[in-house]
Design a protein around this motif. Sequence first.
Motif, PDB file in Angstrom:
ATOM      1  N   MET A   1      10.463  17.949-107.857  1.00  0.00           N
ATOM      2  CA  MET A   1       9.592  17.407-106.638  1.00  0.00           C
ATOM      3  C   MET A   1      10.073  16.607-105.747  1.00  0.00           C
ATOM      4  SD  MET A   1       5.422  16.311-106.999  1.00  0.00           S
ATOM      5  CE  MET A   1       5.784  14.604-107.133  1.00  0.00           C
ATOM      6  N   GLN A   2       9.618  16.577-104.550  1.00  0.00           N
ATOM      7  CA  GLN A   2      10.413  15.634-103.358  1.00  0.00           C
ATOM      8  C   GLN A   2       9.495  14.496-103.146  1.00  0.00           C
ATOM      9  OE1 GLN A   2      11.336  17.434 -99.821  1.00  0.00           O
ATOM     10  NE2 GLN A   2      12.162  15.562 -98.977  1.00  0.00           N
ATOM     11  N   LYS A   3       9.800  13.403-103.151  1.00  0.00           N
ATOM     12  CA  LYS A   3       8.928  12.072-102.717  1.00  0.00           C
ATOM     13  C   LYS A   3       8.526  12.479-101.494  1.00  0.00           C
ATOM     14  CE  LYS A   3      10.357   8.088-104.028  1.00  0.00           C
ATOM     15  NZ  LYS A   3      11.102   6.856-103.986  1.00  0.00           N
ATOM     16  N   LYS A   4       7.156  12.349-101.449  1.00  0.00           N
ATOM     17  CA  LYS A   4       6.442  12.443-100.006  1.00  0.00           C
ATOM     18  C   LYS A   4       6.660  11.258 -98.995  1.00  0.00           C
ATOM     19  CE  LYS A   4       5.004  16.571-101.357  1.00  0.00           C
ATOM     20  NZ  LYS A   4       5.851  17.720-101.058  1.00  0.00           N
ATOM     21  N   SER A   5       6.611  10.111 -99.916  1.00  0.00           N
ATOM     22  CA  SER A   5       6.699   8.815 -99.081  1.00  0.00           C
ATOM     23  C   SER A   5       7.397   7.869 -99.871  1.00  0.00           C
ATOM     24  CB  SER A   5       5.467   8.177 -98.747  1.00  0.00           C
ATOM     25  OG  SER A   5       4.747   8.979 -97.555  1.00  0.00           O
ATOM     26  N   ASN A   6       7.814   6.750 -99.208  1.00  0.00           N
ATOM     27  CA  ASN A   6       8.386   5.555-100.184  1.00  0.00           C
ATOM     28  C   ASN A   6       7.247   4.558-100.453  1.00  0.00           C
ATOM     29  OD1 ASN A   6      10.976   6.518-100.589  1.00  0.00           O
ATOM     30  ND2 ASN A   6      11.570   5.929 -98.142  1.00  0.00           N
ATOM     31  N   TYR A   7       6.314   4.657 -99.431  1.00  0.00           N
ATOM     32  CA  TYR A   7       5.402   3.597 -99.706  1.00  0.00           C
ATOM     33  C   TYR A   7       3.857   4.075 -99.541  1.00  0.00           C
ATOM     34  CZ  TYR A   7       9.490   0.915 -98.163  1.00  0.00           C
ATOM     35  OH  TYR A   7      10.935   0.358 -98.076  1.00  0.00           O
ATOM     36  N   VAL A   8       2.980   3.550-100.582  1.00  0.00           N
ATOM     37  CA  VAL A   8       1.658   4.260-100.470  1.00  0.00           C
ATOM     38  C   VAL A   8       0.672   2.768-100.152  1.00  0.00           C
ATOM     39  CG1 VAL A   8      -0.221   5.210-101.591  1.00  0.00           C
ATOM     40  CG2 VAL A   8       2.045   6.129-101.574  1.00  0.00           C
ATOM     41  N   ILE A   9      -0.162   3.007 -99.222  1.00  0.00           N
ATOM     42  CA  ILE A   9      -0.699   1.710 -99.248  1.00  0.00           C
ATOM     43  C   ILE A   9      -2.424   2.116 -99.275  1.00  0.00           C
ATOM     44  CG2 ILE A   9      -2.058  -0.034 -97.488  1.00  0.00           C
ATOM     45  CD1 ILE A   9       0.776  -0.183 -96.142  1.00  0.00           C
ATOM     46  N   ALA A 101       2.393   3.206-114.303  1.00  0.00           N
ATOM     47  CA  ALA A 101       3.410   4.270-114.339  1.00  0.00           C
ATOM     48  C   ALA A 101       4.440   4.162-113.316  1.00  0.00           C
ATOM     49  CB  ALA A 101       2.575   5.781-114.079  1.00  0.00           C
ATOM     50  N   ALA A 102       3.830   3.667-112.110  1.00  0.00           N
ATOM     51  CA  ALA A 102       4.847   3.381-110.999  1.00  0.00           C
ATOM     52  C   ALA A 102       5.973   2.330-111.144  1.00  0.00           C
ATOM     53  CB  ALA A 102       4.070   2.804-109.555  1.00  0.00           C
ATOM     54  N   ARG A 103       5.525   1.349-111.851  1.00  0.00           N
ATOM     55  CA  ARG A 103       6.650   0.210-112.581  1.00  0.00           C
ATOM     56  C   ARG A 103       7.437   0.779-113.399  1.00  0.00           C
ATOM     57  NH1 ARG A 103       5.378  -5.837-113.452  1.00  0.00           N
ATOM     58  NH2 ARG A 103       7.625  -5.863-113.195  1.00  0.00           N
ATOM     59  N   GLU A 235       6.792   5.190 -90.778  1.00  0.00           N
ATOM     60  CA  GLU A 235       7.156   6.680 -91.023  1.00  0.00           C
ATOM     61  C   GLU A 235       7.349   7.051 -92.475  1.00  0.00           C
ATOM     62  OE1 GLU A 235       7.297   8.734 -88.506  1.00  0.00           O
ATOM     63  OE2 GLU A 235       7.183   7.438 -87.082  1.00  0.00           O
ATOM     64  N   GLU A 236       7.597   6.096 -93.281  1.00  0.00           N
ATOM     65  CA  GLU A 236       7.999   6.152 -94.767  1.00  0.00           C
ATOM     66  C   GLU A 236       6.628   5.971 -95.684  1.00  0.00           C
ATOM     67  OE1 GLU A 236      11.634   4.506 -96.292  1.00  0.00           O
ATOM     68  OE2 GLU A 236      11.413   3.662 -94.128  1.00  0.00           O
ATOM     69  N   THR A 237       5.473   5.583 -94.835  1.00  0.00           N
ATOM     70  CA  THR A 237       4.214   5.180 -95.583  1.00  0.00           C
ATOM     71  C   THR A 237       3.077   6.087 -95.434  1.00  0.00           C
ATOM     72  OG1 THR A 237       4.894   2.881 -94.974  1.00  0.00           O
ATOM     73  CG2 THR A 237       2.763   3.145 -95.446  1.00  0.00           C
ATOM     74  N   THR A 238       2.316   6.337 -96.558  1.00  0.00           N
ATOM     75  CA  THR A 238       1.209   7.151 -96.515  1.00  0.00           C
ATOM     76  C   THR A 238       0.127   6.131 -96.933  1.00  0.00           C
ATOM     77  OG1 THR A 238       2.081   8.959 -97.650  1.00  0.00           O
ATOM     78  CG2 THR A 238      -0.073   8.845 -97.857  1.00  0.00           C
ATOM     79  N   HIS A 408       1.973  12.041-107.218  1.00  0.00           N
ATOM     80  CA  HIS A 408       2.500  13.006-106.442  1.00  0.00           C
ATOM     81  C   HIS A 408       3.115  12.554-105.256  1.00  0.00           C
ATOM     82  CE1 HIS A 408       3.133  17.186-104.935  1.00  0.00           C
ATOM     83  NE2 HIS A 408       2.532  16.724-103.855  1.00  0.00           N
ATOM     84  N   ILE A 409       2.739  11.739-104.378  1.00  0.00           N
ATOM     85  CA  ILE A 409       3.268  11.132-103.460  1.00  0.00           C
ATOM     86  C   ILE A 409       4.388  10.434-103.700  1.00  0.00           C
ATOM     87  CG2 ILE A 409       2.972   9.758-101.214  1.00  0.00           C
ATOM     88  CD1 ILE A 409      -0.182  10.183-101.464  1.00  0.00           C
ATOM     89  N   LEU A 410       4.292   9.652-104.555  1.00  0.00           N
ATOM     90  CA  LEU A 410       5.501   8.846-104.931  1.00  0.00           C
ATOM     91  C   LEU A 410       6.397   9.442-105.878  1.00  0.00           C
ATOM     92  CD1 LEU A 410       3.726   5.395-105.035  1.00  0.00           C
ATOM     93  CD2 LEU A 410       5.534   5.929-103.339  1.00  0.00           C
ATOM     94  N   ASP A 411       6.031  10.679-106.270  1.00  0.00           N
ATOM     95  CA  ASP A 411       7.138  11.563-107.185  1.00  0.00           C
ATOM     96  C   ASP A 411       7.527  10.852-108.545  1.00  0.00           C
ATOM     97  OD1 ASP A 411       8.549  13.431-108.072  1.00  0.00           O
ATOM     98  OD2 ASP A 411      10.316  12.691-107.001  1.00  0.00           O
TER      99      ASP A 411
END
Length: 428
Positions: A1-9, A101-103, A235-238, A408-411
């Motif tokens: 799966m491809q990462k959708k964004s590098n950043y999620v706020i 899980a992100a860490r 552009e890299e943020t969701t 899913h967004i951060l893969d």
Amino acid sequence: MQKKSNYVIVVSYDAFSKDNWESAASKPNLAKLIERGASTNLLKSVYPTLTYVIHSSYVTGVYPDRHGVFHNNPFQPFVPENEQNWHWFRSDIQAPTVYEAAREKGLTTAGLLWPVSGKANINFNIPEIKAIKNENQALKILKSGSKLFTLQMEMKYGKVRQGIQQPYLDDFTTVCAVDTIKKRKPNLLLMHLIDLDDTKHLLGTKGPHIEEVIERMDRRIGDLVQATKDEGIYEETTFIIVGDHSQLDVQYKVYLNRILYDEGLIYEENGKWHWRAYVQSAGGAAYLHVQPGDTEAEQLALSILQEAARNKNYGIEAILSTQQLQEFHVDSQFRYMIEAKEGYAFEDDHLQEAVIDLHALGKKYATHGYSPTKPDYTSNLIISGNNVIAGSDIGEACVVDLGPTIAHILDFDFGNTDGRALTEIFKR
């Protein structure tokens, strides 16, 4: 799966509900996020619809019967509400969290006044926590969050805040978020804004005061978006803007423990209060607690409550059985809950009159906690970013879908959840 964004706020916009959708969607900053993303005003919550229960479901992707946070407050009979402990600490959640899980994936995380995050494994953390009795507020936050980060934010922006008064508290959270985006660039930022919830509780769900809060909230969202643009990461943020629950206006406060007290199930002995059965109120709902093994008290309490339910003055819509609670995924320790009718809310105190008419006292009040199946009681969700199908309709979703969608967004892997990633809103 491809990462959708590098950043999620993630902006938890407390009490941002369906009835606020039209107004909020017309505001400039939110309108742009909606246009560029996917949205719905049909986000269903968990039961009871209390902030700490819901936020625990957000970050775990599971229902309360799995994460174990059943109320904002642990059960503390006879302790006044303003002196009660809350579920402030990560240790209260009995399930894996999306920020951990992100860490593990090597991503940087930040939390700003996020509920149930005291002493959590978050890189930059100012947890939502309150001093009670003789505690020192600053010291309690320092002990429970990221010490250096908390000190830096306090020294830079402490003057913005005026205790927990609004709109100053949310302004403080927002300036801290802007600073954190610019200086730390966390891959996952979780923040909790409470202005709307506080205002509804105090002044009711309708009126010019609501429009004023929504305008303030839109400005805050604009500040966050601008911070990502200033840093070249827009552009890299969701962006995920999510409401946890609705609120309903209340005319009558109902003190069911007063009835249990009158019937001897709550009693005083040697200057100390005791209970055989006790109702722990959750605003629009309440839990029935019974001393372990006291089947007589359980039967007596049930018959008292069933009798009260036949009297329209007590505003009881239903007494939910164990089977119904299982269908709601309520913590399995509870066999019965009481649901209030619209216009009524439950409170704990056993010495108050059983029913108080707020309108007769010239008071306005609104609250939540009610069943997520109440009509038009859903919340709003906006997910906006470059990889989201612009203008798409999420339709019906649930708060347990938030954690899996973030993963899913951060893969990264975040398995064994009750919710699901909303994969259909993303470009292939």
